[in-house]
Scaffold this motif. Structure first.
Motif, PDB file in Angstrom:
ATOM      1  N   ALA A 144      72.361  93.012  76.918  1.00 40.58           N
ATOM      2  CA  ALA A 144      71.929  91.671  76.497  1.00 40.58           C
ATOM      3  C   ALA A 144      70.821  91.129  77.381  1.00 40.58           C
ATOM      4  N   GLY A 145      70.175  92.009  78.116  1.00 42.99           N
ATOM      5  CA  GLY A 145      69.075  91.609  78.998  1.00 42.99           C
ATOM      6  C   GLY A 145      69.227  92.266  80.346  1.00 42.99           C
ATOM      7  N   GLU A 146      68.315  93.194  80.658  1.00 39.65           N
ATOM      8  CA  GLU A 146      68.380  93.988  81.881  1.00 39.65           C
ATOM      9  C   GLU A 146      67.139  93.746  82.728  1.00 39.65           C
ATOM     10  N   ALA A 147      67.332  92.974  83.816  1.00 41.61           N
ATOM     11  CA  ALA A 147      66.234  92.710  84.749  1.00 41.61           C
ATOM     12  C   ALA A 147      64.962  92.380  83.957  1.00 41.61           C
ATOM     13  N   HIS A 148      63.849  93.011  84.334  1.00 44.86           N
ATOM     14  CA  HIS A 148      62.586  92.813  83.615  1.00 44.86           C
ATOM     15  C   HIS A 148      62.333  93.947  82.627  1.00 44.86           C
ATOM     16  N   LEU A 149      63.345  94.806  82.411  1.00 46.07           N
ATOM     17  CA  LEU A 149      63.097  96.079  81.749  1.00 46.07           C
ATOM     18  C   LEU A 149      63.372  96.111  80.260  1.00 46.07           C
ATOM     19  N   SER A 150      64.444  95.478  79.811  1.00 45.95           N
ATOM     20  CA  SER A 150      64.856  95.740  78.438  1.00 45.95           C
ATOM     21  C   SER A 150      65.717  94.618  77.891  1.00 45.95           C
ATOM     22  N   HIS A 151      65.507  94.304  76.620  1.00 47.00           N
ATOM     23  CA  HIS A 151      66.312  93.323  75.897  1.00 47.00           C
ATOM     24  C   HIS A 151      66.304  93.770  74.431  1.00 47.00           C
ATOM     25  N   PRO A 152      67.049  94.831  74.111  1.00 47.61           N
ATOM     26  CA  PRO A 152      66.875  95.484  72.805  1.00 47.61           C
ATOM     27  C   PRO A 152      67.191  94.615  71.601  1.00 47.61           C
ATOM     28  N   THR A 153      68.232  93.778  71.660  1.00 49.24           N
ATOM     29  CA  THR A 153      68.516  92.962  70.473  1.00 49.24           C
ATOM     30  C   THR A 153      67.449  91.900  70.257  1.00 49.24           C
ATOM     31  N   GLN A 154      66.801  91.450  71.325  1.00 48.33           N
ATOM     32  CA  GLN A 154      65.682  90.522  71.170  1.00 48.33           C
ATOM     33  C   GLN A 154      64.520  91.222  70.474  1.00 48.33           C
ATOM     34  N   GLY A 155      64.247  92.467  70.856  1.00 48.83           N
ATOM     35  CA  GLY A 155      63.193  93.216  70.185  1.00 48.83           C
ATOM     36  C   GLY A 155      63.463  93.380  68.704  1.00 48.83           C
ATOM     37  N   LEU A 156      64.723  93.612  68.354  1.00 51.63           N
ATOM     38  CA  LEU A 156      65.079  93.768  66.946  1.00 51.63           C
ATOM     39  C   LEU A 156      64.961  92.459  66.182  1.00 51.63           C
ATOM     40  N   LEU A 157      65.415  91.360  66.776  1.00 51.80           N
ATOM     41  CA  LEU A 157      65.318  90.085  66.049  1.00 51.80           C
ATOM     42  C   LEU A 157      63.868  89.643  65.902  1.00 51.80           C
ATOM     43  N   ASP A 158      63.038  89.966  66.879  1.00 50.18           N
ATOM     44  CA  ASP A 158      61.617  89.671  66.735  1.00 50.18           C
ATOM     45  C   ASP A 158      61.007  90.479  65.595  1.00 50.18           C
ATOM     46  N   ALA A 159      61.396  91.757  65.506  1.00 48.77           N
ATOM     47  CA  ALA A 159      60.890  92.592  64.414  1.00 48.77           C
ATOM     48  C   ALA A 159      61.375  92.081  63.061  1.00 48.77           C
ATOM     49  N   LEU A 160      62.626  91.650  62.987  1.00 52.99           N
ATOM     50  CA  LEU A 160      63.148  91.114  61.734  1.00 52.99           C
ATOM     51  C   LEU A 160      62.381  89.866  61.318  1.00 52.99           C
ATOM     52  N   THR A 161      62.092  89.002  62.276  1.00 51.19           N
ATOM     53  CA  THR A 161      61.363  87.770  61.979  1.00 51.19           C
ATOM     54  C   THR A 161      59.967  88.071  61.463  1.00 51.19           C
ATOM     55  N   VAL A 162      59.298  89.024  62.080  1.00 51.36           N
ATOM     56  CA  VAL A 162      57.967  89.415  61.624  1.00 51.36           C
ATOM     57  C   VAL A 162      58.042  90.003  60.224  1.00 51.36           C
ATOM     58  N   ARG A 163      59.021  90.866  59.984  1.00 52.00           N
ATOM     59  CA  ARG A 163      59.131  91.485  58.655  1.00 52.00           C
ATOM     60  C   ARG A 163      59.392  90.444  57.568  1.00 52.00           C
TER      61      ARG A 163
END
Length: 329
Positions: A144-163
């Motif tokens: 759900a958020g790893e340091a400065h490295l990764s936030h995979p569900t945020q990346g997916l929700l951003d992609a869904l919003t763009v789509r």
């Protein structure tokens, strides 16, 4: 501590199914599309009754948030509840980590209580992959958020919003602007948009906030926001990550807004109908002007709505994969 280089391998079971979600690195386009399609199935408009099913009935989801969060934590909690799970919330101030307990002992305690999905946010790089190596076979780790490295569900929700707003990724020019160097959101968005095949991905940041040359492969780099925003379809603004900087690194907010903030005048340089995004929390009139954040081109609240749907899709998919593994054992 393991590095993110191993996260893509650690998150899969022996048959190659996703057992954990630690990073978007290594996910295929088809896997991402499947998650986005399922998330869209769960999307409801504000004012409608939320989607519900029993995909997680009998499961216990533990939310372990050792960094502050509003959107991610609440959306994971709602997502799990709406899928029929029991939910436990744990934060740093109420956990035994403040007494010196190791993170693995915390995890072992929770899995001994039959928690089987652990949602983790932490400032320590590599922690989700590290924990995933040691959990019991039935336990799943969601990052759900790893340091400065990764936030995979945020990346997916951003992609869904763009789509939802723009459709075909292959025809889109997308700009991510702001504190790229310290942003896990930017890294996961880059992974998602690259895998989904956008026409052009741009990153823009002041020189001091630009990531290293070995990161964000394929992205076009700008240090001038007015050049970067020209003719793009999507503008994603990022906040300054003060918590990951020393005091001397933090820019002056007034000067930053003047030289790099997303203002109405700057947005006018984008393509007509361009959408504006922000992962939150926003520093209004620093990285984004209030009249832009609240304006007709903003989809920021839609991102929040999509966050619950995406986390429902991830939880349901992981639960389905675990059940499939148990069936064939």
């Amino acid at each position: 501590m393991t590095t993110t280089d191993t996260s893509a391998q650690v998150q899969r079971d022996a048959e190659g199914r996703l057992r954990h979600l630690i990073t978007l690195e290594g996910l295929s386009r088809d896997e991402m599309i499947a998650l986005l399609d399922l998330a869209q199935f769960y999307v409801r408009s504000p004012g409608d009754l939320p989607a519900r099913d029993q995909s997680l009935a009998g499961h216990t989801v533990a939310n372990l948030f050792f960094e502050p969060s509003t959107r991610t934590r609440v959306s994971f909690e709602l997502a799990a509840q709406r899928l029929g799970a029991d939910v436990v919330n744990l934060d740093m101030q109420s956990s035994s980590r403040v007494k010196g307990e190791t993170v693995l002992d915390t995890i072992y305690t929770l899995q001994a209580m039959l928690a089987d999905v652990l949602v983790m946010r932490d400032a320590e790089p590599g922690l989700p992959a590290y924990v995933a190596r040691y959990v019991a076979p039935h336990v799943c780790i969601l990052n759900a958020g790893e340091a400065h490295l990764s936030h995979p569900t945020q990346g997916l929700l951003d992609a869904l919003t763009v789509r939802q707003a723009k459709g075909d990724f292959s025809k889109l020019k997308i700009l991510i602007a702001g504190d790229i160097s310290h942003s896990r959101v930017a890294r996961s968005a880059w992974q998602a948009f690259s895998t989904l095949g956008v026409e052009e991905l741009r990153i823009a940041a002041p020189e001091d906030l630009m990531p290293g040359a070995n990161e964000f492969a394929g992205a076009t780099r700008f240090t001038n926001i007015d050049q970067a925003i020209a003719d793009v379809d999507v503008v994603m603004a990022l906040r300054i990550q003060r918590e990951r900087m020393s005091g001397a690194q933090i820019p002056d907010e007034v000067s930053y807004h003047r030289s790099f903030g997303i203002t109405a005048d700057r947005l006018a340089k984008a393509r007509p109908g361009a959408i504006v995004m922000h992962p939150g929390p926003m520093n209004r009139d620093v990285e984004i002007a209030s009249n832009v954040a609240d304006g007709p081109q903003s989809v920021i609240q839609q991102q929040v709505t999509n966050g619950v749907a995406v986390r429902m899709a991830v939880l349901a998919t992981i639960a389905r994969n675990v059940q499939a593994r148990r069936h064939f054992q």
